[in-house]
Design a protein around this motif. Structure first.
Motif, PDB file in Angstrom:
ATOM      1  N   ILE A 198      -4.386   8.474  -0.210  1.00  0.00           N
ATOM      2  CA  ILE A 198      -3.992   8.164   1.166  1.00  0.00           C
ATOM      3  C   ILE A 198      -2.919   9.134   1.659  1.00  0.00           C
ATOM      4  CG2 ILE A 198      -4.617   5.732   1.003  1.00  0.00           C
ATOM      5  CD1 ILE A 198      -1.646   5.115   0.531  1.00  0.00           C
ATOM      6  N   GLY A 199      -2.548  10.075   0.813  1.00  0.00           N
ATOM      7  CA  GLY A 199      -1.551  11.077   1.173  1.00  0.00           C
ATOM      8  C   GLY A 199      -1.258  11.967  -0.020  1.00  0.00           C
ATOM      9  N   ALA A 200      -0.274  12.849   0.139  1.00  0.00           N
ATOM     10  CA  ALA A 200       0.039  13.776  -0.953  1.00  0.00           C
ATOM     11  C   ALA A 200       1.434  14.363  -0.778  1.00  0.00           C
ATOM     12  CB  ALA A 200      -0.990  14.902  -1.008  1.00  0.00           C
ATOM     13  N   ILE A 201       1.992  14.795  -1.903  1.00  0.00           N
ATOM     14  CA  ILE A 201       3.212  15.586  -1.935  1.00  0.00           C
ATOM     15  C   ILE A 201       2.809  16.971  -2.431  1.00  0.00           C
ATOM     16  CG2 ILE A 201       5.543  15.797  -2.855  1.00  0.00           C
ATOM     17  CD1 ILE A 201       5.138  13.290  -1.172  1.00  0.00           C
ATOM     18  N   LEU A 202       3.194  18.021  -1.724  1.00  0.00           N
ATOM     19  CA  LEU A 202       2.767  19.362  -2.105  1.00  0.00           C
ATOM     20  C   LEU A 202       3.574  19.931  -3.268  1.00  0.00           C
ATOM     21  CD1 LEU A 202       2.068  21.010   1.383  1.00  0.00           C
ATOM     22  CD2 LEU A 202       0.511  19.755  -0.115  1.00  0.00           C
ATOM     23  N   THR A 203       4.874  19.598  -3.338  1.00  0.00           N
ATOM     24  CA  THR A 203       5.723  20.125  -4.410  1.00  0.00           C
ATOM     25  C   THR A 203       6.632  19.017  -4.933  1.00  0.00           C
ATOM     26  OG1 THR A 203       5.762  22.285  -3.288  1.00  0.00           O
ATOM     27  CG2 THR A 203       7.342  21.926  -5.060  1.00  0.00           C
ATOM     28  N   PRO A 204       6.439  18.573  -6.193  1.00  0.00           N
ATOM     29  CA  PRO A 204       5.357  18.956  -7.115  1.00  0.00           C
ATOM     30  C   PRO A 204       4.033  18.316  -6.691  1.00  0.00           C
ATOM     31  CG  PRO A 204       6.673  17.203  -8.061  1.00  0.00           C
ATOM     32  CD  PRO A 204       7.353  17.563  -6.785  1.00  0.00           C
ATOM     33  N   PRO A 205       2.890  18.903  -7.079  1.00  0.00           N
ATOM     34  CA  PRO A 205       1.588  18.379  -6.639  1.00  0.00           C
ATOM     35  C   PRO A 205       1.412  16.916  -7.049  1.00  0.00           C
ATOM     36  CG  PRO A 205       1.333  20.530  -7.664  1.00  0.00           C
ATOM     37  CD  PRO A 205       2.743  20.094  -7.935  1.00  0.00           C
ATOM     38  N   THR A 206       1.338  16.041  -6.049  1.00  0.00           N
ATOM     39  CA  THR A 206       1.288  14.598  -6.297  1.00  0.00           C
ATOM     40  C   THR A 206       0.324  13.954  -5.309  1.00  0.00           C
ATOM     41  OG1 THR A 206       3.614  14.630  -6.984  1.00  0.00           O
ATOM     42  CG2 THR A 206       2.657  12.492  -6.456  1.00  0.00           C
ATOM     43  N   LEU A 207      -0.582  13.143  -5.809  1.00  0.00           N
ATOM     44  CA  LEU A 207      -1.488  12.389  -4.946  1.00  0.00           C
ATOM     45  C   LEU A 207      -0.953  10.976  -4.770  1.00  0.00           C
ATOM     46  CD1 LEU A 207      -4.927  13.534  -6.429  1.00  0.00           C
ATOM     47  CD2 LEU A 207      -3.910  14.255  -4.267  1.00  0.00           C
ATOM     48  N   ILE A 208      -1.098  10.443  -3.564  1.00  0.00           N
ATOM     49  CA  ILE A 208      -0.596   9.113  -3.239  1.00  0.00           C
ATOM     50  C   ILE A 208      -1.775   8.164  -3.071  1.00  0.00           C
ATOM     51  CG2 ILE A 208       0.824   7.771  -1.652  1.00  0.00           C
ATOM     52  CD1 ILE A 208       2.080  10.415  -0.725  1.00  0.00           C
ATOM     53  N   TYR A 209      -1.699   7.007  -3.749  1.00  0.00           N
ATOM     54  CA  TYR A 209      -2.768   6.008  -3.678  1.00  0.00           C
ATOM     55  C   TYR A 209      -2.184   4.658  -3.268  1.00  0.00           C
ATOM     56  CZ  TYR A 209      -5.640   9.346  -6.301  1.00  0.00           C
ATOM     57  OH  TYR A 209      -6.328  10.456  -6.698  1.00  0.00           O
ATOM     58  N   GLU A 210      -3.048   3.803  -2.747  1.00  0.00           N
ATOM     59  CA  GLU A 210      -2.633   2.441  -2.428  1.00  0.00           C
ATOM     60  C   GLU A 210      -2.195   1.732  -3.697  1.00  0.00           C
ATOM     61  OE1 GLU A 210      -5.570   0.204  -0.379  1.00  0.00           O
ATOM     62  OE2 GLU A 210      -5.721   1.593   1.306  1.00  0.00           O
ATOM     63  N   ASN A 211      -1.162   0.906  -3.567  1.00  0.00           N
ATOM     64  CA  ASN A 211      -0.693   0.146  -4.722  1.00  0.00           C
ATOM     65  C   ASN A 211      -1.642  -1.019  -4.990  1.00  0.00           C
ATOM     66  OD1 ASN A 211       0.928  -0.520  -6.835  1.00  0.00           O
ATOM     67  ND2 ASN A 211       2.518  -1.498  -5.610  1.00  0.00           N
ATOM     68  N   LYS A 212      -1.970  -1.229  -6.256  1.00  0.00           N
ATOM     69  CA  LYS A 212      -2.888  -2.292  -6.655  1.00  0.00           C
ATOM     70  C   LYS A 212      -2.142  -3.339  -7.476  1.00  0.00           C
ATOM     71  CE  LYS A 212      -6.746  -0.260  -5.135  1.00  0.00           C
ATOM     72  NZ  LYS A 212      -7.724  -0.832  -4.195  1.00  0.00           N
ATOM     73  N   VAL A 213      -2.768  -4.510  -7.614  1.00  0.00           N
ATOM     74  CA  VAL A 213      -2.178  -5.577  -8.423  1.00  0.00           C
ATOM     75  C   VAL A 213      -2.019  -5.122  -9.867  1.00  0.00           C
ATOM     76  CG1 VAL A 213      -2.495  -7.927  -9.288  1.00  0.00           C
ATOM     77  CG2 VAL A 213      -3.141  -7.350  -6.932  1.00  0.00           C
ATOM     78  N   GLU A 214      -3.003  -4.384 -10.343  1.00  0.00           N
ATOM     79  CA  GLU A 214      -2.983  -3.880 -11.710  1.00  0.00           C
ATOM     80  C   GLU A 214      -3.361  -2.408 -11.702  1.00  0.00           C
ATOM     81  OE1 GLU A 214      -5.885  -4.475 -15.504  1.00  0.00           O
ATOM     82  OE2 GLU A 214      -4.892  -6.299 -14.800  1.00  0.00           O
ATOM     83  N   LEU A 215      -2.633  -1.606 -12.435  1.00  0.00           N
ATOM     84  CA  LEU A 215      -2.902  -0.172 -12.483  1.00  0.00           C
ATOM     85  C   LEU A 215      -4.258   0.082 -13.134  1.00  0.00           C
ATOM     86  CD1 LEU A 215      -1.720   2.685 -11.990  1.00  0.00           C
ATOM     87  CD2 LEU A 215      -0.898   2.626 -14.357  1.00  0.00           C
ATOM     88  N   GLY A 216      -5.096   0.890 -12.483  1.00  0.00           N
ATOM     89  CA  GLY A 216      -6.388   1.233 -13.056  1.00  0.00           C
ATOM     90  C   GLY A 216      -6.266   2.354 -14.061  1.00  0.00           C
TER      91      GLY A 216
END
Length: 405
Positions: A198-216
C-alpha cells in the motif's frame, strides 16, 4: 531553473524509469530529473497528446551525460551546458521548440516535480516519519516490523513494514523492489489474489502492507513450521489454491511463466468455526507477472532444474511454461506425502495417486500436451471431493475476491 541546488533537491536517485512514469509524472508539461538503477541520469517530460497520432500523453525520457565539463543530451547538439541547472533552463526557456521539432513531439516544461510528489501514493524518501516501531522478524535478507505512519488520507495508521537488508543500488533485489511497487499499482484495482503493498519507503528499500491480526509468511516457511499440523487434504488444498490463483490471473490475461514456492504467501483468514484457524494463499507481490500481449516475456537466464524444458530453446515464458512450474510446485507441497509413500509398502492413498498423475500431466515435456490452468482447477476439485475428511487443526480456504473491499 538555472539553479543547480533546485535541481539537486528535486533529483530522484536510484529509481526505475517505470517508477517515474507511474508515481511522479502525471500531467502534460510535468518534468523531473532522476538517476535510474544503473546510475544513468535522465530528464523525463510528459508530452502533450498528439491528435494526429491519436495518442494520449506519454513520457519522453532523455538520457543526460557528462562530456568533459559539460552536461549533454546525446544526439542533440543544442542540448549542452556547463551545469545541470543551465541545461534544464536552456531546454525549458530557449530550445523547447527545437526539441519538439527534433523529437516530433508537442512538449513543454511547465512544472518540475520533486521528491514530495510521491507522498500522495504513500511513497516516501526515508523512514524518518515512522514511529512506534516494533520488530516482528529478522533474517539476513529481510526485517519486518510494525509502525505508525501518516498516510495520504491524513490519518495516522499502524502498518507492516518489510525492509530489504543489504540492498545495493541496481541489484536484483533492488529491481524486484521497484517492480513490486509499479506492478502493484497496475493491479491494485483488480482485486485479484495478490498481496500488494500500500506504499513504500525508498531509502532503505521498504514495502508497506496493511496490518493483519496475525503476521503471514511465505508458503515455504509456512510448510516448514506447520508441517506436523498439515495432512494430505490440507496440502492438496494448498495445491488447489495455487492453481486457482494462477487460473484467475489467466482469465485477466495475466500470467507468470515460471512461478515457484517463493511467489506464494500465506495469510491468516480468521476462525471458522471458532476453534479452527483458517489460512488463505495469495500471490506474493506482482513481480514476475506478465500481461498477455504487453509484457516482454523473454528470459536471458534459464534455471534448467525448475523451468519448462522448451524455455531453454524459445527463451520465452508462456502460460504453458507456467503450468509446468505449477506441477513442480505441487511436488514440493506434497513432498512429505510422496516420501512417506515411497517408504511404506502399503497402497498409497487414492488422492495422492491421482495427484501424482496430475503432476505427470502438468510437467509433460510437450507444452501442447499439458492441461490449462482451468483444467487443473477442475481436476483438483474432483480429487478433493473424493478425498477423506481432514483431521488437521488448521484449514486452508480459497481467496474470495468478492468479499474483499
Amino acid at each position: 531553473m538555472s539553479d543547480d541546488e533546485e535541481i539537486k533537491d528535486a533529483l530522484f536517485v536510484n529509481v526505475s524509469i517505470p517508477f517515474i512514469e507511474n508515481f511522479v509524472l502525471k500531467n502534460p508539461g510535468d518534468f523531473c530529473v532522476s538517476t535510474n538503477l544503473e546510475g544513468i541520469l535522465y530528464l523525463s517530460i510528459v508530452a502533450h497528446p498528439n491528435k494526429t497520432k491519436k495518442e494520449g500523453p506519454r513520457v519522453i525520457n532523455l538520457r543526460i551525460e557528462q562530456s568533459g565539463k559539460e552536461y549533454v543530451i546525446p544526439g542533440l547538439i543544442f542540448a549542452r551546458a556547463s551545469s545541470m541547472g543551465k541545461l534544464i533552463y536552456q531546454l525549458k526557456n530557449e530550445n523547447i521548440d527545437i526539441l519538439c521539432g527534433v523529437l516530433d513531439e508537442n512538449l513543454s516544461m511547465d512544472c518540475l516535480l520533486g521528491q514530495s510528489s510521491t507522498v500522495m501514493h504513500n511513497i516516501h524518501l526515508t523512514d524518518k516519519l515512522i514511529t512506534n516501531q516494533k520488530s516482528l522478524y529478522r533474517d539476513i535478507q529481510t526485517m519486518i516490523y510494525t509502525g505508525e505512519m501518516k498516510f495520504a488520507d491524513g490519518k495516522i495508521k499502524e502498518a507492516i513494514f518489510e525492509q530489504i537488508l543489504h540492498c545495493r543500488p541496481g541489484s536484483t533485489d533492488h529491481k524486484v523492489f521497484f517492480e513490486k511497487i509499479v506492478n502493484g499499482k497496475a493491479l491494485s484495482n483488480k482485486n485479484l489474489p495478490i498481496r500488494l503493498p500500500i506504499g513504500a519507503i525508498l531509502t532503505p528499500p521498504t514495502l508497506i502492507y496493511e496490518n493483519k491480526v496475525e503476521l503471514g509468511s511465505l508458503l515455504e516457511s509456512f510448510l516448514k513450521t506447520r508441517q506436523s499440523e498439515l495432512d494430505l487434504t490440507q496440502r492438496i488444498k494448498f495445491c488447489s489454491s495455487a492453481v486457482r490463483i494462477l487460473s484467475e490471473l489467466h482469465q485477466c490475461d495475466i500470467y507468470h511463466g515460471a512461478s515457484q514456492m517463493e511467489n506464494f504467501y500465506v495469510e491468516f483468514a480468521g476462525f471458522k468455526p471458532k476453534t479452527m484457524k483458517n489460512y488463505e494463499l495469495v500471490f506474493s507481490g506482482a513481480n514476475g507477472l506478465l500481461i498477455q500481449g504487453k509484457s516482454d516475456n523473454t528470459v536471458h537466464v534459464v534455471d534448467y532444474d525448475s523451468t519448462a524444458p522448451e524455455v531453454a530453446f524459445t527463451r520465452k515464458l508462456t502460460k504453458e511454461s507456467g503450468v509446468f512450474n505449477l506441477g513442480r510446485l505441487f511436488e514440493q507441497i506434497l513432498k512429505p506425502d510422496l516420501i512417506q509413500s515411497y517408504k511404506e509398502e502399503s497402497e498409497e492413498p487414492r488422492a495422492l495417486n491421482e495427484m501424482r498423475h496430475l503432476i505427470s500431466r502438468t510437467t509433460h515435456p510437450n507444452p501442447t500436451r499439458r492441461p490449462t490452468m482451468h483444467g487443473v482447477v477442475m481436476m483438483i476439485r474432483d480429487i478433493l471431493q473424493k478425498n477423506t475428511q481432514s483431521t488437521s487443526p488448521i484449514n486452508i480456504v480459497h481467496f474470495d475476491q468478492f468479499t474483499k473491499n
